[in-house]
Design an enzyme around this catalytic site. Structure first.
Site, PDB file in Angstrom:
ATOM      1  N   ASP A 106      -9.892  -2.478  -3.775  1.00  0.00           N
ATOM      2  CA  ASP A 106      -9.601  -1.202  -4.440  1.00  0.00           C
ATOM      3  C   ASP A 106     -10.132  -1.304  -5.878  1.00  0.00           C
ATOM      4  O   ASP A 106     -11.309  -1.037  -6.123  1.00  0.00           O
ATOM      5  CB  ASP A 106      -8.085  -0.983  -4.364  1.00  0.00           C
ATOM      6  CG  ASP A 106      -7.629   0.340  -4.939  1.00  0.00           C
ATOM      7  OD1 ASP A 106      -8.357   1.328  -4.788  1.00  0.00           O
ATOM      8  OD2 ASP A 106      -6.547   0.399  -5.542  1.00  0.00           O
ATOM      9  N   LYS A 134     -13.221   0.846  -1.641  1.00  0.00           N
ATOM     10  CA  LYS A 134     -13.181   2.158  -2.319  1.00  0.00           C
ATOM     11  C   LYS A 134     -14.094   2.043  -3.533  1.00  0.00           C
ATOM     12  O   LYS A 134     -13.619   1.735  -4.639  1.00  0.00           O
ATOM     13  CB  LYS A 134     -11.753   2.481  -2.770  1.00  0.00           C
ATOM     14  CG  LYS A 134     -10.738   2.639  -1.646  1.00  0.00           C
ATOM     15  CD  LYS A 134      -9.387   3.017  -2.242  1.00  0.00           C
ATOM     16  CE  LYS A 134      -8.282   3.013  -1.232  1.00  0.00           C
ATOM     17  NZ  LYS A 134      -6.948   3.207  -1.847  1.00  0.00           N
TER      18      LYS A 134
HETATM   19  P1  5GP Z   1      -6.955  -4.236  -5.909  1.00  0.00           P
HETATM   20  O1  5GP Z   1      -6.510  -5.472  -6.627  1.00  0.00           O
HETATM   21  O2  5GP Z   1      -8.377  -4.319  -5.386  1.00  0.00           O
HETATM   22  O3  5GP Z   1      -6.750  -3.012  -6.744  1.00  0.00           O
HETATM   23  O4  5GP Z   1      -5.972  -4.017  -4.710  1.00  0.00           O
HETATM   24  C1  5GP Z   1      -6.062  -4.712  -3.554  1.00  0.00           C
HETATM   25  C2  5GP Z   1      -4.802  -4.560  -2.737  1.00  0.00           C
HETATM   26  O5  5GP Z   1      -4.129  -3.328  -3.006  1.00  0.00           O
HETATM   27  C3  5GP Z   1      -5.139  -4.520  -1.278  1.00  0.00           C
HETATM   28  O6  5GP Z   1      -5.215  -5.813  -0.744  1.00  0.00           O
HETATM   29  C4  5GP Z   1      -4.015  -3.704  -0.712  1.00  0.00           C
HETATM   30  O7  5GP Z   1      -2.928  -4.545  -0.392  1.00  0.00           O
HETATM   31  C5  5GP Z   1      -3.599  -2.777  -1.823  1.00  0.00           C
HETATM   32  N1  5GP Z   1      -4.172  -1.425  -1.625  1.00  0.00           N
HETATM   33  C6  5GP Z   1      -5.169  -0.836  -2.321  1.00  0.00           C
HETATM   34  N2  5GP Z   1      -5.440   0.387  -1.851  1.00  0.00           N
HETATM   35  C7  5GP Z   1      -4.584   0.589  -0.824  1.00  0.00           C
HETATM   36  C8  5GP Z   1      -4.406   1.684   0.106  1.00  0.00           C
HETATM   37  O8  5GP Z   1      -5.078   2.720   0.103  1.00  0.00           O
HETATM   38  N3  5GP Z   1      -3.441   1.494   1.047  1.00  0.00           N
HETATM   39  C9  5GP Z   1      -2.670   0.370   1.125  1.00  0.00           C
HETATM   40  N4  5GP Z   1      -1.759   0.325   2.088  1.00  0.00           N
HETATM   41  N5  5GP Z   1      -2.832  -0.668   0.276  1.00  0.00           N
HETATM   42  C10 5GP Z   1      -3.776  -0.561  -0.679  1.00  0.00           C
END
Ligand code: 5GP
Length: 178
Positions: A106, A134
């Protein structure tokens, strides 16, 4: 079911189980080609990647190993920006070809933290396989070599992904109705 409700939120179907299986097979085929003869160690990031990791492994026909790490950065639908390591790696990854298997990249902050930790142990190589990317949300330059689906900035559940701990068992992926 095309619409579901989890706690206070309604979700519409977004990616069907069939589409997921096709996508996972496509990525597995790429990995089979790229890692022939290299015996990679897959590192599944729990909890969200458990279904993806299992399906990916089933489609690999090269010699490979699997281990899991667990991080958490999310509460509800909003990122805290803080990444906490919950379960660390016990085996040596020195000189190994590592494929990190993640549910979603994300902002990329979780992945950057994982990369920082793993790099210290001098693996031969590290690649990222993520079920979902994303691109519009990336805050740090993380290179996702194997991404099954690129999606817009929407919160999704299903196929291992949760909303407040629920929805991981759904075979399809659903996106939130704002
Ligand atoms: P980042 O550190 O890249 O922002 O977030 C990664 C983590 O956030 C992912 O492994 C996931 O657990 C959670 N996450 C990010 N976007 C989503 C989403 O749309 N749905 C869900 N269920 N979890 C998300």
């Amino acid at each position: 079911m095309s619409t579901i409700k989890i706690n206070d939120k309604v979700f519409n179907i977004s990616i069907t189980h069939e589409m997921i299986q096709e996508g996972v097979k496509r990525v597995a085929d790429e990995i089979n080609k790229d890692y022939k003869g290299r015996k990679p160690l897959l590192l599944g990031v729990l909890n969200g990647s458990f279904m993806f990791t299992a399906d990916l492994m089933k489609n690999l026909d090269i010699e490979c190993e699997i281990s899991f790490v667990k991080f958490s950065s999310y509460e509800g639908t909003d990122t805290t920006g803080n990444v906490r390591q919950l379960i660390g790696l016990t085996e040596s990854i020195k000189g190994r070809d590592i494929i990190i298997v993640e549910d979603i990249v994300d902002t990329g902050l979780t992945m950057q933290k994982i990369l920082d930790i793993l790099t210290v142990d001098e693996p031969q190589s590290i690649a990222i396989a993520s079920l979902i990317l994303k691109p519009a949300r990336l805050k740090v330059p993380v290179y996702v070599k194997y991404s099954v689906f690129n999606i817009p900035d929407r919160f999704i559940v299903g196929y291992g992904l949760d909303y407040d701990g629920l929805g991981r068992n759904l075979p399809n992926i659903y996106e939130v109705v704002e």
